[in-house]
Design a protein around this motif. Structure first.
Motif, PDB file in Angstrom:
ATOM      1  N   LEU A 190      52.883  -6.746  43.583  1.00 58.37           N
ATOM      2  CA  LEU A 190      53.480  -6.280  44.835  1.00 58.37           C
ATOM      3  C   LEU A 190      52.719  -5.065  45.359  1.00 58.37           C
ATOM      4  N   ALA A 191      52.682  -4.928  46.668  1.00 60.23           N
ATOM      5  CA  ALA A 191      52.036  -3.773  47.257  1.00 60.23           C
ATOM      6  C   ALA A 191      53.028  -2.602  47.317  1.00 60.23           C
ATOM      7  N   ARG A 192      54.307  -2.896  47.405  1.00 57.61           N
ATOM      8  CA  ARG A 192      55.302  -1.822  47.519  1.00 57.61           C
ATOM      9  C   ARG A 192      56.351  -1.966  46.429  1.00 57.61           C
ATOM     10  N   PHE A 193      56.774  -0.822  45.952  1.00 54.69           N
ATOM     11  CA  PHE A 193      57.814  -0.820  44.940  1.00 54.69           C
ATOM     12  C   PHE A 193      59.016  -0.046  45.460  1.00 54.69           C
ATOM     13  N   LYS A 194      60.129  -0.252  44.771  1.00 55.12           N
ATOM     14  CA  LYS A 194      61.373   0.339  45.240  1.00 55.12           C
ATOM     15  C   LYS A 194      61.641   1.600  44.448  1.00 55.12           C
ATOM     16  N   LEU A 195      61.913   2.694  45.173  1.00 49.99           N
ATOM     17  CA  LEU A 195      62.296   3.930  44.498  1.00 49.99           C
ATOM     18  C   LEU A 195      63.825   3.895  44.378  1.00 49.99           C
ATOM     19  N   TRP A 196      64.265   3.684  43.188  1.00 57.47           N
ATOM     20  CA  TRP A 196      65.694   3.459  42.950  1.00 57.47           C
ATOM     21  C   TRP A 196      66.291   4.751  42.412  1.00 57.47           C
ATOM     22  N   ILE A 197      67.349   5.248  43.041  1.00 57.16           N
ATOM     23  CA  ILE A 197      67.991   6.478  42.545  1.00 57.16           C
ATOM     24  C   ILE A 197      69.484   6.206  42.338  1.00 57.16           C
ATOM     25  N   ASN A 198      69.965   6.477  41.146  1.00 54.45           N
ATOM     26  CA  ASN A 198      71.405   6.373  40.893  1.00 54.45           C
ATOM     27  C   ASN A 198      72.059   7.707  41.246  1.00 54.45           C
ATOM     28  N   ILE A 199      72.734   7.743  42.387  1.00 50.58           N
ATOM     29  CA  ILE A 199      73.205   9.016  42.929  1.00 50.58           C
ATOM     30  C   ILE A 199      74.289   9.639  42.046  1.00 50.58           C
ATOM     31  N   ASP A 200      75.075   8.796  41.381  1.00 50.89           N
ATOM     32  CA  ASP A 200      76.135   9.376  40.515  1.00 50.89           C
ATOM     33  C   ASP A 200      75.518  10.159  39.358  1.00 50.89           C
ATOM     34  N   VAL A 201      74.386   9.663  38.823  1.00 55.08           N
ATOM     35  CA  VAL A 201      73.704  10.379  37.751  1.00 55.08           C
ATOM     36  C   VAL A 201      73.116  11.677  38.303  1.00 55.08           C
ATOM     37  N   VAL A 202      72.531  11.594  39.484  1.00 51.46           N
ATOM     38  CA  VAL A 202      71.964  12.784  40.126  1.00 51.46           C
ATOM     39  C   VAL A 202      73.021  13.874  40.212  1.00 51.46           C
ATOM     40  N   LYS A 203      74.214  13.469  40.688  1.00 50.33           N
ATOM     41  CA  LYS A 203      75.266  14.467  40.888  1.00 50.33           C
ATOM     42  C   LYS A 203      75.759  15.026  39.553  1.00 50.33           C
ATOM     43  N   GLU A 204      75.728  14.160  38.556  1.00 55.36           N
ATOM     44  CA  GLU A 204      76.213  14.621  37.264  1.00 55.36           C
ATOM     45  C   GLU A 204      75.248  15.642  36.659  1.00 55.36           C
ATOM     46  N   ILE A 205      73.965  15.363  36.777  1.00 53.87           N
ATOM     47  CA  ILE A 205      72.978  16.296  36.218  1.00 53.87           C
ATOM     48  C   ILE A 205      72.670  17.430  37.196  1.00 53.87           C
ATOM     49  N   GLU A 206      73.008  17.206  38.497  1.00 53.86           N
ATOM     50  CA  GLU A 206      72.758  18.196  39.549  1.00 53.86           C
ATOM     51  C   GLU A 206      71.276  18.547  39.707  1.00 53.86           C
ATOM     52  N   ILE A 207      70.452  17.505  39.659  1.00 48.53           N
ATOM     53  CA  ILE A 207      69.039  17.696  40.024  1.00 48.53           C
ATOM     54  C   ILE A 207      68.819  16.822  41.258  1.00 48.53           C
ATOM     55  N   TYR A 208      68.852  17.466  42.440  1.00 48.02           N
ATOM     56  CA  TYR A 208      68.842  16.674  43.679  1.00 48.02           C
ATOM     57  C   TYR A 208      67.438  16.302  44.094  1.00 48.02           C
ATOM     58  N   PRO A 209      67.277  15.091  44.620  1.00 51.93           N
ATOM     59  CA  PRO A 209      65.943  14.679  45.091  1.00 51.93           C
ATOM     60  C   PRO A 209      65.608  15.395  46.396  1.00 51.93           C
ATOM     61  N   PRO A 210      64.320  15.622  46.668  1.00 51.84           N
ATOM     62  CA  PRO A 210      63.940  16.255  47.928  1.00 51.84           C
ATOM     63  C   PRO A 210      64.174  15.316  49.110  1.00 51.84           C
ATOM     64  N   MET A 211      64.283  15.914  50.310  1.00 52.40           N
ATOM     65  CA  MET A 211      64.571  15.142  51.531  1.00 52.40           C
ATOM     66  C   MET A 211      63.547  14.035  51.757  1.00 52.40           C
ATOM     67  N   ASN A 212      62.254  14.343  51.524  1.00 48.84           N
ATOM     68  CA  ASN A 212      61.231  13.315  51.757  1.00 48.84           C
ATOM     69  C   ASN A 212      61.489  12.082  50.895  1.00 48.84           C
ATOM     70  N   MET A 213      62.107  12.287  49.714  1.00 48.67           N
ATOM     71  CA  MET A 213      62.402  11.170  48.834  1.00 48.67           C
ATOM     72  C   MET A 213      63.687  10.473  49.292  1.00 48.67           C
ATOM     73  N   ILE A 214      64.643  11.279  49.743  1.00 50.56           N
ATOM     74  CA  ILE A 214      65.897  10.696  50.242  1.00 50.56           C
ATOM     75  C   ILE A 214      65.604   9.727  51.387  1.00 50.56           C
ATOM     76  N   ALA A 215      64.582  10.105  52.198  1.00 50.96           N
ATOM     77  CA  ALA A 215      64.282   9.289  53.377  1.00 50.96           C
ATOM     78  C   ALA A 215      63.764   7.910  52.994  1.00 50.96           C
ATOM     79  N   ILE A 216      63.187   7.761  51.789  1.00 53.33           N
ATOM     80  CA  ILE A 216      62.583   6.462  51.466  1.00 53.33           C
ATOM     81  C   ILE A 216      63.267   5.758  50.294  1.00 53.33           C
TER      82      ILE A 216
END
Lengths: 348, 715
Positions: free
Chosen positions: A313-339
């Protein structure tokens, strides 16, 4: 001067026009083939029930109007279920064999130069999906020339794009990889990590899972290893295409969250089935379509799979589990949120 | 170059001239009407399109702000409302904003403000401004989809960012308000440029057609009719055109021809009758009557009546000057590209060198060409000059390196010098009878039309097609000019010895004469302190410094061309009235001092305006004042030199004095680029402009002093 130029120009244009005219009939003949009344027979063998990959595969064939019938068998996580299916395939002589995963592929079409080729499907074109390292699994000779009438699609993002995704998150400097040292897939993966990590300014902590009494990696040691990684200063865990870890991903990821370590996954399973925080993975539906493109070339284009390079594949999916993010409280940057694709992990 | 234009001398118009002026109402009305209609049409269309443009542009910027704002607030809301990330904990927002700003240069800033009005994240194209902006920014949140606030230099559009479980925050998108204004100003100047150039070109060609095809033939017929009223029917008219007026002249010629036939018939009859008479008394009476007729009328030994109008030079001369001026806006930049950097000489000098050598070549070619004008005629000097220029242009089109660039510039310079001296010769020869002053006007107008149109059009060409291709266009224009000269000028024209001998072309004077002239304080002071500095400004400032500096300030070729055009426009606008005033009051010296002061003060004023941060405006101001200053000084300098020449009428000859003056003043063109290089190296571009101003003012101060003492001695 001008005249010479004009003639040259004229020659190019004429050539292009001629090319278009000549090229047209061959395209025509391809569509004609698609109209053939007898459907192609495709025999698919999966590891544990149907997945999005098969859905994508069928979607593409339907969209292209390619007539086919598809028989699907599952190994139900057990290689010993393979021989009767192999016999069934030999009996049916389908136009194409489709296999899902390293284990399935090896037990249906066998490894290259198998000692007893009679135990495997022979002489039928094959396509594999979800095989992390087809070369080291001895399924193909190389990505360009497969060495047998089998080709497939590769589903891992390159190690560089994976590390880039980790860097882009903006928080991580030390990567710990816990892995099954008995699996060649994992050893290859760790070796390429060791090579690439310094280029991204990442430190690497390598922790093989100790073997238990049965000479197999011991899942009970996982919490200990995660603690160890934390103590060595790792700020993120890396989970490669490791079937042992994938099997124990629930324990692994929950333990990681408990000590406040996020997990990056290079395959979809730990993200979809467990609580890895983020990962760069292929979209299974798209992957299935890509496999169907290969199938189309084999069935309609009458190409020998041996000469069809393993596609990726030429493109891959950036998969983020938001519940885990919130639990660990390490937030992704806006540029990553956008994609990114945000999901919620299954919480046990 | 420019100020060479005013070569021939203004002389008091004689009665015939005044008579002719009154006659020209039809011509003036036609040209004025055409230009008026043209300008009105252009202005209306431009105005309508400018308004349309403004109306389009404003909402377009709004739309853009809305598009960006909606998209960004949506993505931010996704993070705060859907992903429930606390707004203060958002990561990498400024990088995220920076990416958006980098892709949209219309946007001035992006900020995210929380519900309490705390500015959380700021990204700005111009971070220095942000303190003011943040103070001006509306503090209250947004109701509805967005709200627009017009502030000092920005327009702020605020968008709500939904927070879900947390309070909403606000995204501010800032647009440069001056962005719109700058767009409009840019377009406005382009429109003005095009209008001025259309006006000039129309004027040039219309005048050329009307004067050559209508006015002059009619004037000839008038002269023939006046001759007829005096009883002279022997002349015939030379008009070669086959148009309406040409047909009229032809039939007039036929009428004269018939009259002459009838007269011959009458003579024959008279002779027959006389010869048949035996009575000598009657024969004597017949002879007496014939004699009486011959006394009252003349039918034999006639002349060709030909119109001699310098106006015919207008179009070819305009085209030629135009072709040379096309490269004005970029020549130093073109040279810069090829100037070798590995030599001991600084690259600034190397860039100035082609300009200097061009002037030297033109300066040397001028007297040599003058000699040839006497021998082979104006036409051939013209054609050879144009040929040399075309060779030079084509050579520059094919330029491979610095040295062949310089060589071909020199070839063009030779051609330029030849064309100039040929034009002067042509004007002198054709203007000798009664219209010397207006001939000078013709010459000046054609040259300045070229100086005005060349740089901006050349800038546009250079921008679109590149420097080299613009030289090719120059070559083609010069060829057209040569073709017109070839067609319009007759073989016989312009080779009259008498005319050439009277012309100011003979420059070769002996060493002793030079010493005499250089001892004349009046001659030296006007040369050293007014004429040479003027030429120095043209070559050093206009041709060298300005293109380099404006390029350095980030202007494109079309803008540089437009700014250079200001010089020509300012000169042309201010040429006539001060000259008349000076003629009437004979205050030539005061006019020279005033002109130089304006030019010098304008350059120094550049320093002041520059502190307001607008360096380009400083250049515009300096160029404009230089144009006005030169307009004031040009004719007056000539008049002073004429006065000087008058005193040597019986010793050196007036022409020699004027010729020596012309030759010497070109020294200014040679040293101009070198002075510019020295000033730029020492003080930088801005300092160099001021330096030029100081030099001008200092020299004109010396002029006042020396002139006073000279006046004291002679008076």
């Amino acid at each position: 001067m001008a005249r010479k130029y004009f003639i040259k120009h004229l020659a190019i244009v004429s050539f292009l026009v001629a090319g278009l005219l000549v090229g047209q009939p061959s395209a025509q003949s391809q569509t004609n083939l698609a109209d053939r009344s007898e459907p192609f027979e495709i025999f698919a063998v999966v590891w544990r029930g149907e997945t999005e990959v098969e859905a994508g595969f069928k979607d593409y064939l339907n969209q292209r109007g390619i007539p086919y019938t598809m028989t699907i068998r599952s190994l139900e996580l057990d290689r010993s279920n393979a021989p009767p299916i192999v016999a069934e395939i030999q009996q049916a002589q389908p136009d194409l064999v489709y296999t899902w995963g390293t284990g399935t592929t090896r037990s249906i079409v066998g490894p290259l130069n198998a000692e007893d080729p009679g135990k495997f499907v022979q002489g039928i074109p094959g396509i594999f999906v979800l095989v992390a390292y087809p070369i080291s699994a001895k399924i193909v000779e190389s990505f360009e020339q497969t060495g047998r009438p089998i080709t497939g699609v590769s589903f891992l993002a390159s190690i560089e794009s994976q590390l880039k995704a980790i860097i882009d998150y903006g928080k991580f400097t030390k990567l710990a990889v816990i892995y099954d040292n008995t699996s060649s897939n994992s050893r290859i993966n760790v070796a390429s990590l060791e090579e690439a990590a310094p280029q991204f300014g990442l430190e690497l902590v390598v922790l093989p899972v100790p073997l238990g009494d049965n000479e197999k990696p011991d899942p009970a040691k996982l919490p200990e290893l995660i603690q160890d990684a934390k103590q060595q200063g790792a700020d993120i865990l890396y989970m490669g295409p490791d079937s042992f870890l994938t099997r124990h991903a629930d324990v692994y990821t929950s333990e990681a969250i408990a000590v406040g370590l996020p997990t990056f996954a290079s395959t979809q399973a730990p993200l979809k089935g467990s609580r890895a925080m983020f990962g760069l993975v292929s979209d299974y539906h798209t992957l299935g379509k890509l496999a169907a493109v290969q199938a189309e070339k084999i069935l309609l284009g009458k190409q020998n799979p041996e000469n069809l390079p393993v596609a990726s594949l030429a493109r891959f999916k950036l998969w983020i589990n938001i519940d885990v993010v919130k639990e660990i409280e390490i937030y992704p940057p806006m540029n990553m949120i956008a994609i990114a694709d945000f999901k919620t992990s299954p919480i046990n | 170059m420019s100020s060479d234009a005013s070569t021939t001398v203004s002389q008091p118009a004689d009665t015939r001239q005044i008579f002719r002026r009154e006659q020209r109402t039809l011509l003036i009305q036609m040209v004025l009407l055409a230009v008026f209609v043209l300008v009105m049409g252009q202005m209306t269309v431009s105005w309508i399109s400018l308004i349309g443009f403004e109306q389009e542009l404003d909402p377009q910027l709004q739309r853009k702000a809305n598009a960006v704002g909606n998209s960004l607030s949506g993505q931010l809301a996704y993070a705060t409302r859907d992903l429930e990330i606390p707004v203060a904990d958002l990561v990498g927002v400024e990088e995220f904003f920076d990416n958006i700003l980098a892709a949209n240069d219309d946007l001035a800033y992006l900020t995210l403000v929380d519900s309490k009005g705390t500015v959380l994240f700021v990204s700005s194209a111009n971070p220095g401004d942000m303190e003011d902006v943040l103070q001006d920014m509306p503090a209250e949140g947004v109701s509805g989809s967005h709200s627009t606030t017009v502030m000092n230099e920005h327009t702020d559009v605020a968008f709500p960012v939904a927070g879900g479980s947390q309070p909403d925050s606000t995204l501010h998108v800032g647009i440069h308000s001056d962005q719109l204004r700058n767009h409009l100003i840019e377009v406005f100047w382009e429109v003005i440029t095009v209008i001025v150039i259309c006006w000039l070109v129309t004027f040039e060609f219309l005048l050329f057609l009307i004067v050559a095809r209508v006015e002059k033939p009619i004037e000839l017929i008038q002269r023939a009719m006046a001759d007829g009223a005096d009883g002279r029917f022997a002349n015939w008219l030379v008009v070669r055109s086959n148009d309406e007026v040409g047909q009229l002249t032809a039939s007039f010629n036929r009428t004269l021809q018939h009259l002459r036939h009838r007269y011959n018939d009458f003579l024959f009859d008279a002779r027959e009758t006389k010869d048949a008479q035996i009575d000598t008394q009657i024969a004597a009476q017949i002879s007496a009557v014939r004699q009486g007729i011959d006394n009252r009328f003349r039918f034999q030994r006639g002349d060709e009546l030909q119109s001699r109008t310098p106006a015919r030079i207008r179009v070819p001369l305009f085209l030629f000057i135009f072709s040379e001026e096309l490269s004005r806006s970029f020549l130093p930049l073109f040279v810069q590209r090829y100037a070798p950097t590995d030599l001991m000489i600084s690259s600034d000098v190397l860039i100035g060198l082609p300009i200097t050598l061009f002037m030297v070549a033109a300066m040397i070619a001028t007297p040599i060409g003058g000699g040839f004008v006497d021998r082979v005629g104006v036409r051939w000097v013209f054609l050879v000059g144009i040929f040399a220029a075309v060779v030079g242009f084509v050579g520059n089109f094919l330029t491979q390196g610095y040295y062949d660039l310089v060589i071909y510039r020199v070839v063009t310079g030779i051609g330029y010098g030849l064309v100039f001296i040929a034009s002067e010769g042509w004007v002198t020869q054709n203007a000798q009878r009664y219209n010397r002053a207006s001939s000078t006007g013709v010459f000046v107008a054609a040259v300045f039309a070229g100086i005005i149109c060349g740089p901006p059009i050349g800038g546009i060409f250079a921008d679109r097609f590149g420097f080299e291709a613009t030289f090719l266009i120059s070559a083609m224009l010069a060829i057209v000019s040569g073709f017109i000269i070839f067609q319009v000028f007759r073989e016989s024209e312009g080779s009259q010895q008498s005319a050439a001998n009277q012309s100011s072309l003979k420059l070769m004077i002996g060493v002793r004469d030079w010493i005499t002239l250089l001892k004349d304080p009046k001659f030296v002071s006007v040369l050293m302190f007014a004429a040479i500095p003027g030429k120095m400004m043209v070559a050093g400032f206009i041709a060298y410094l300005v293109p380099l500096y404006l390029n350095d300030l980030g202007h494109g070729q079309p803008a540089i061309g437009r700014i250079l055009m200001i010089y020509g426009v300012a000169t042309l606008l201010c040429l006539t009235l001060p000259a008349r005033f000076a003629d009437r009051t004979e205050r030539y010296r005061q006019m020279v001092v005033l002109g130089a002061t304006i030019a010098g003060a304008g350059c120094i004023a550049a320093l002041l305006t520059n502190y307001h941060g607008n360096a380009s405006f400083a250049v515009v101001l300096a160029i404009g004042s230089l144009g006005v200053g030169h307009a004031l000084t040009l004719t007056s300098q000539n008049s002073i030199i004429q006065q000087v020449a008058e005193r040597y009428r019986d010793t050196l000859g007036r022409a020699s004095v004027v010729g020596a003056y012309r030759l010497c003043e070109r020294i200014g063109m040679v040293i101009g680029p070198l002075v510019a290089v020295a000033l730029i190296t020492a003080f930088g571009y801005q300092g160099a402009i001021v330096g030029f101003g100081v030099i001008l003012l200092g020299l004109i101060g010396l002029f006042v002093l020396t002139d006073r003492s000279a006046a004291g001695r002679t008076g």
